[in-house]
Every structure is written in C-alpha cells, then in structure tokens.
Design an enzyme around this catalytic site. Structure first.
Site, PDB file in Angstrom:
ATOM      1  N   SER A 144      76.978 -51.904   0.201  1.00 60.63           N
ATOM      2  CA  SER A 144      76.760 -53.263  -0.326  1.00 60.63           C
ATOM      3  C   SER A 144      76.191 -53.125  -1.734  1.00 60.63           C
ATOM      4  CB  SER A 144      75.743 -54.023   0.533  1.00 60.63           C
ATOM      5  OG  SER A 144      76.121 -54.019   1.881  1.00 60.63           O
ATOM      6  N   LYS A 147      67.243 -55.350  -1.929  1.00 57.65           N
ATOM      7  CA  LYS A 147      68.342 -55.057  -2.863  1.00 57.65           C
ATOM      8  C   LYS A 147      69.416 -56.146  -2.778  1.00 57.65           C
ATOM      9  CE  LYS A 147      71.377 -52.608  -1.066  1.00 57.65           C
ATOM     10  NZ  LYS A 147      72.651 -52.583  -0.384  1.00 57.65           N
ATOM     11  N   LYS A 169      79.905 -60.476   0.993  1.00 58.01           N
ATOM     12  CA  LYS A 169      78.773 -59.758   1.610  1.00 58.01           C
ATOM     13  C   LYS A 169      77.436 -60.316   1.086  1.00 58.01           C
ATOM     14  CE  LYS A 169      76.241 -56.631   3.638  1.00 58.01           C
ATOM     15  NZ  LYS A 169      75.959 -56.655   5.072  1.00 58.01           N
TER      16      LYS A 169
HETATM   17  P1  NAD Z   1      70.948 -45.034   4.812  1.00 61.19           P
HETATM   18  O1  NAD Z   1      69.851 -44.945   3.829  1.00 61.19           O
HETATM   19  O2  NAD Z   1      70.682 -44.842   6.262  1.00 61.19           O
HETATM   20  O3  NAD Z   1      72.110 -43.976   4.426  1.00 61.19           O
HETATM   21  C1  NAD Z   1      72.531 -43.728   3.129  1.00 61.19           C
HETATM   22  C2  NAD Z   1      73.069 -42.303   3.067  1.00 61.19           C
HETATM   23  O4  NAD Z   1      73.559 -42.085   1.740  1.00 61.19           O
HETATM   24  C3  NAD Z   1      71.990 -41.242   3.321  1.00 61.19           C
HETATM   25  O5  NAD Z   1      72.291 -40.508   4.499  1.00 61.19           O
HETATM   26  C4  NAD Z   1      72.053 -40.340   2.080  1.00 61.19           C
HETATM   27  O6  NAD Z   1      72.128 -38.968   2.387  1.00 61.19           O
HETATM   28  C5  NAD Z   1      73.364 -40.731   1.441  1.00 61.19           C
HETATM   29  N1  NAD Z   1      73.329 -40.536  -0.014  1.00 61.19           N
HETATM   30  C6  NAD Z   1      72.507 -41.101  -0.924  1.00 61.19           C
HETATM   31  N2  NAD Z   1      72.793 -40.623  -2.158  1.00 61.19           N
HETATM   32  C7  NAD Z   1      73.814 -39.756  -2.006  1.00 61.19           C
HETATM   33  C8  NAD Z   1      74.548 -38.948  -2.894  1.00 61.19           C
HETATM   34  N3  NAD Z   1      74.274 -38.927  -4.202  1.00 61.19           N
HETATM   35  N4  NAD Z   1      75.532 -38.152  -2.393  1.00 61.19           N
HETATM   36  C9  NAD Z   1      75.818 -38.152  -1.060  1.00 61.19           C
HETATM   37  N5  NAD Z   1      75.149 -38.902  -0.164  1.00 61.19           N
HETATM   38  C10 NAD Z   1      74.160 -39.686  -0.640  1.00 61.19           C
HETATM   39  O7  NAD Z   1      71.647 -46.454   4.548  1.00 61.19           O
HETATM   40  P2  NAD Z   1      72.541 -47.340   5.559  1.00 61.19           P
HETATM   41  O8  NAD Z   1      71.640 -48.203   6.363  1.00 61.19           O
HETATM   42  O9  NAD Z   1      73.545 -46.478   6.226  1.00 61.19           O
HETATM   43  O10 NAD Z   1      73.255 -48.312   4.502  1.00 61.19           O
HETATM   44  C11 NAD Z   1      74.341 -47.894   3.682  1.00 61.19           C
HETATM   45  C12 NAD Z   1      74.915 -49.123   2.986  1.00 61.19           C
HETATM   46  O11 NAD Z   1      75.397 -50.038   3.978  1.00 61.19           O
HETATM   47  C13 NAD Z   1      73.892 -49.904   2.140  1.00 61.19           C
HETATM   48  O12 NAD Z   1      74.511 -50.387   0.983  1.00 61.19           O
HETATM   49  C14 NAD Z   1      73.482 -51.036   3.054  1.00 61.19           C
HETATM   50  O13 NAD Z   1      73.030 -52.155   2.332  1.00 61.19           O
HETATM   51  C15 NAD Z   1      74.776 -51.299   3.794  1.00 61.19           C
HETATM   52  N6  NAD Z   1      74.628 -51.897   5.139  1.00 61.19           N
HETATM   53  C16 NAD Z   1      73.700 -51.431   6.019  1.00 61.19           C
HETATM   54  C17 NAD Z   1      73.590 -52.030   7.273  1.00 61.19           C
HETATM   55  C18 NAD Z   1      72.553 -51.578   8.290  1.00 61.19           C
HETATM   56  O14 NAD Z   1      72.348 -52.293   9.293  1.00 61.19           O
HETATM   57  N7  NAD Z   1      71.888 -50.439   8.099  1.00 61.19           N
HETATM   58  C19 NAD Z   1      74.433 -53.080   7.638  1.00 61.19           C
HETATM   59  C20 NAD Z   1      75.411 -53.497   6.736  1.00 61.19           C
HETATM   60  C21 NAD Z   1      75.495 -52.904   5.486  1.00 61.19           C
END
Ligand code: NAD
Length: 301
Positions: free
Chosen positions: A101, A244, A176
C-alpha cells in the site's frame, strides 16, 4: 498438448502478508523464488517449497512476474528502482505487480519508469488483513493496463476472491487509500462503542453479538471482536502502517480537493496512538486511545 507452465514468480517482501500470500502461490503450483530482509522468513519460504534468494537481483533473475509486498513508498521505490533492484535485473517484458500500500502518485511514477525500461507494472494493493492473506480471500484492487491485468488475474485469484481492475496506474492505490479511511473510522467507532458499552455495565460479548446482526455489522466488527474482548493487540495490521495509510489518503484527497473531515480526525487519533507508543500494536488498539481519553486504561493482553 501439455498445458503451458505457470509463470515463474519472484516474491520480494515476506512479512505478515507476503509470507502467506507467497505460500498460496506455491500451493497453486507456481514456482516462487523469494527475498526478504530476515533470514528466518526465507527459511519459512523454503519449508513451503519456495526458493530463497540472497538478493533482489538473484530473486528476479529469470522471473516472468515479480511481486513486491513491502512496507511503504520508500522500500518499494528502493527495491524497484535501486541499483540492485527489480528494473535493473528483471528480464525485459517481465510484469511487476506491487501489492504494497503506497501513494497513488508513487505507483504511477514507478509504472512510467518500468515502461521506460521495457517492463510492465500493475499496482495491486490488498484488503482483508493477515487472515485474508492466509485464507487466500483478499480483496485486490488493481491499477494498470487491461492486458496486463488479464495476464495477472489467474495469479491474483490464487490470493484473493475479489479481484477488480479499478482504472489506470495508481487507481488501485487510490481505492486502497479509501479502504483505509473506511477501516480506520470503523475501528474508531467500534472502539468508542466498546468503552461506552462497558462503562454502561452492558455485557460486551452479548452486545457485540447483536450489533453484528444489524446495520452496525462489519468485517471490522467480526474480525476484531476477539481483539476488543481480550484486549489482544498482536498484529495483524500495525498502527504504524495505518498511520502511513492515513497520510496517503489525506494527502491524495487534498490533491483532488476532496474534504475528509472525519478522516482528518481519525488520522490524528491514529497518530496519537503511535505517539503514545502503540505503533507496533494491531490497529484494533485504537481502543487504548479511547480508554485513555475515558480514564479506563487497561493493559494489553
Ligand atoms: P511487514 O512489515 O510484516 O513485512 C514487510 C516485509 O518487507 C518484511 O518482511 C521485510 O523483510 C521486507 N522488506 C523491507 N524492506 C525490504 C527490502 N529492501 N528488500 C526486501 N525485503 C524488504 O508488513 P506487512 O504487514 O506484510 O505489510 C506489507 C504491505 O501490505 C504494507 O504496505 C501494508 O500497508 C500492506 N497491508 C498490510 C496488511 C496487514 O494486515 N498486515 C493488510 C493489507 C495491506
């Protein structure tokens, strides 16, 4: 004639959402190579039959489709545009599907960069939370070219049940952003109802049951019910990420001249929760903010 093999996937970002989503692709038979920052998350990918990579460059080599599921604009921009990143190392013609997102403007800009290097891009953010990612029942809102959407659709249907192209590049992110506005306002309203009900001496569980059968029913109320009842705030979706997203929706609305009076207030409450040290908790912990204001703070479970 044997059916053509499924496209090879590179998956970048195996966090709360990315890990179960990549596992659903593996279950559907797609070959998946993955890269993320934490080693134990790569072990989890390997345990599900995926191929861990040592870098973005290694993961995207030979991939037909590159999926990114990263925290925010900064990480997506670095992974897509960086020297060791996707556009520099994925094959010409590959399709890049960003499911993070981020701001609509950032998505549209990345799509232009991708096209300049002979790659195609879709923004495909999701809603449905960790449970939706695990169950493969996400709602997926897509922006980009219709032909690219058609190509990605079978893959996206392995991850979600509602998959809709909403318009050109950035349109998925705009939808979104609207989703996050609705969810935050809904959580805040539920949290206020919880404190009001408890202070009034009503049995909370019974109240949530009957509220869930009427017009107040919502995915937020049913999915976050147990968090509210037990004050259990393990993420889930972190308040930091919702902060965010409130920044994204308030800025994008300002750009098009849409007034968000309630959105502005909820954005402030999300920011306040973070300032009070709750940024790492699930967004259902907006309840803690209402409790603080009402003088009934309870410890998280
Ligand atoms: P998270 O923090 O659990 O996971 C993010 C992952 O990105 C981490 O495992 C990290 O290792 C990886 N990462 C960060 N920088 C990196 C890089 N330079 N190279 C490779 N990997 C890298 O986050 P999440 O909860 O999985 O959310 C991910 C996205 O999905 C966000 O944008 C969030 O807003 C969106 N989202 C999350 C949810 C939820 O319920 N958690 C729901 C809908 C949307």
């Amino acid at each position: 004639m044997s059916p053509s093999p499924l496209p090879r996937i590179a998956w970048i970002g195996l966090g709360i959402m990315g890990a179960p989503m990549a596992e659903n692709l593996l279950k559907a038979g797609y070959p998946v190579a993955g890269y993320t920052l934490e080693a134990h998350k790569l072990d989890r990918l390997a345990a599900h039959g995926g191929t861990p990579a040592a870098s973005v460059r290694e993961a995207v080599r030979g991939a037909d489709v590159v999926v990114t599921m990263l925290p925010a604009d900064r990480e997506v921009t670095a992974v897509v545009l960086g020297e060791d990143g996707v556009l520099a190392h994925a094959r010409t013609g590959a399709l890049v599907v960003d499911m993070s997102s981020i701001a609509p403007r950032t998505s549209a800009g990345l799509a232009v960069e991708a096209a300049a290097r002979g790659l195609r891009m879709l923004d495909a953010p999701v809603s449905g939370g960790e449970a939706g990612a695990v169950e493969g029942t996400l709602s997926i809102m897509v922006g980009g070219e219709p032909a690219d959407f058609d190509e990605a659709e079978p893959l996206l249907r392995a991850l979600g049940t509602t998959v809709v192209r909403c318009g050109p590049h950035g349109a998925g992110q705009t939808v979104k952003a609207a989703n996050q506005l609705i969810v935050a306002a809904n959580i805040q309203a539920c949290a206020e109802a919880v404190v009001f009900l408890e202070k009034s001496g009503v049995d909370l569980s019974a109240a949530l049951d009957v509220l869930g059968g009427g017009l107040a029913a919502s995915a937020v109320l049913s999915r976050k019910r147990d968090n509210f009842l037990a004050r259990a705030y393990a993420p889930g979706f972190r308040i930091d990420l919702h902060h965010k997203d409130m920044g994204i929706v308030t800025a994008a609305a300002r750009e098009v001249g849409a007034a968000l009076p309630l959105g502005g207030l909820v954005a402030t409450l999300v920011a306040a929760a973070r300032a009070q040290g709750d940024g790492g908790l699930d967004h259902s912990a907006l309840l803690r903010g209402v409790e603080r204001l009402s003088g009934t703070t309870r410890n998280a479970a």
